[in-house]
Design a protein around this motif. Sequence first.
Motif, short mmCIF file in Angstrom:
data_model
loop_
_atom_site.label_atom_id
_atom_site.label_comp_id
_atom_site.label_asym_id
_atom_site.label_seq_id
_atom_site.Cartn_x
_atom_site.Cartn_y
_atom_site.Cartn_z
N PHE A 13 30.37 33.45 40.78
CA PHE A 13 31.82 33.46 40.59
C PHE A 13 32.56 33.98 41.82
CE2 PHE A 13 35.75 35.23 38.50
CZ PHE A 13 36.29 33.99 38.18
N ASP A 14 32.36 35.26 42.14
CA ASP A 14 33.11 35.88 43.23
C ASP A 14 32.72 35.33 44.60
OD1 ASP A 14 34.63 37.68 41.62
OD2 ASP A 14 32.81 38.86 41.34
N ASP A 15 33.72 34.94 45.36
CA ASP A 15 33.57 34.38 46.71
C ASP A 15 32.87 33.01 46.71
OD1 ASP A 15 34.85 36.54 48.01
OD2 ASP A 15 33.02 37.71 47.88
N THR A 20 37.58 36.81 46.47
CA THR A 20 37.37 38.12 45.84
C THR A 20 37.27 39.27 46.82
OG1 THR A 20 36.19 37.08 43.99
CG2 THR A 20 35.84 39.44 44.32
N ARG A 21 36.44 39.15 47.85
CA ARG A 21 35.99 40.30 48.63
C ARG A 21 37.13 41.17 49.17
NH1 ARG A 21 33.89 37.71 52.18
NH2 ARG A 21 35.10 38.14 54.03
N LEU A 22 38.06 40.58 49.90
CA LEU A 22 39.13 41.37 50.51
C LEU A 22 40.08 41.93 49.46
CD1 LEU A 22 39.93 39.22 53.68
CD2 LEU A 22 38.50 41.28 53.50
N ILE A 23 40.32 41.15 48.42
CA ILE A 23 41.21 41.59 47.35
C ILE A 23 40.62 42.78 46.61
CG2 ILE A 23 42.26 40.92 45.14
CD1 ILE A 23 42.34 38.02 46.29
N LYS A 84 42.05 35.22 43.56
CA LYS A 84 42.72 33.93 43.75
C LYS A 84 41.70 32.80 43.73
CE LYS A 84 46.22 36.10 46.71
NZ LYS A 84 46.82 36.12 48.08
N VAL A 85 42.06 31.72 43.09
CA VAL A 85 41.16 30.58 43.01
C VAL A 85 41.12 29.85 44.35
CG1 VAL A 85 42.91 28.95 42.17
CG2 VAL A 85 40.49 28.60 41.60
N ASN A 116 38.37 36.71 31.66
CA ASN A 116 39.81 36.88 31.88
C ASN A 116 40.29 36.07 33.09
OD1 ASN A 116 40.16 38.57 29.70
ND2 ASN A 116 39.94 40.46 30.88
N ASP A 117 39.51 36.14 34.17
CA ASP A 117 39.89 35.42 35.38
C ASP A 117 39.76 33.91 35.20
OD1 ASP A 117 40.70 37.50 37.08
OD2 ASP A 117 38.63 38.00 37.57
N LEU A 118 38.70 33.47 34.54
CA LEU A 118 38.52 32.04 34.30
C LEU A 118 39.70 31.47 33.51
CD1 LEU A 118 34.72 31.89 33.36
CD2 LEU A 118 35.77 30.81 35.35
N ASN A 119 40.11 32.18 32.48
CA ASN A 119 41.24 31.72 31.67
C ASN A 119 42.56 31.80 32.43
OD1 ASN A 119 40.22 30.97 28.96
ND2 ASN A 119 39.47 33.07 28.91
#
Length: 217
Positions: A13-15, A20-23, A84-85, A116-119
């Motif tokens: 999922f992440d990156d 994801t990483r910087l956020i 962010k997607v 939560n993020d997927l939705n």
Amino acid sequence: MSKPKYKAVIFDFDDTLVETRLIKMAHHIAVAKKFYDINLTEEVFLEHYGKPFNTLIKTLYQDSDTLENMIAANVTMRNDFLKKVYPASVDVVKTLLDHDIKIGILSATNRDFVMNDLNRLNFPVDRMSVVQGADETEVHKPDPNVFMPILDKLKKQGIEKEDIVYVGDSLSDLKATTAAGIDFIAVTTGLYSQEDFKNNGAEVIIKEIKEVVEKII
């Protein structure tokens, strides 16, 4: 229409699907300072980034409170640091689904956070076969046994290991899939470069998630 190379695609999922990483680095730095007066550095964050969420916050927040309270502290600032997607991520997932390819997610983040993020980011969650979070397994990448629950679920849907490919951005993703005997597609949207993946034996490497479709369909 040509037959897809795989019957199922499991995504990190992440990156991989989302930025994801910087956020999350900014998020953890803010939480560590506000709640625990810890001056978390970029170096320390990157040293531990990619670990299962519960392990990560225990380390970054130096076990300053109970795990439950540290998670709660993190969540209070979550909306200030939303993932962010990546462009095309949602379309890639939908395209694969439209070609009757099963979709799964296997993440080092806890399942509720992933859902939560997927939705929130409008992924077609109701069409996904399985979403597995770090809080659902005792083992984690690069341990290949992390795949056992998701492989069992897909097998019940008639999909064998050789029909599956995993898409991820880290060397721990690569090591876990290699040891598990699962095909792997590396995407260089995380910390690791094309050269890093090549030097560790990756055979299929892409720059952006949108390139996944042409590797499978």
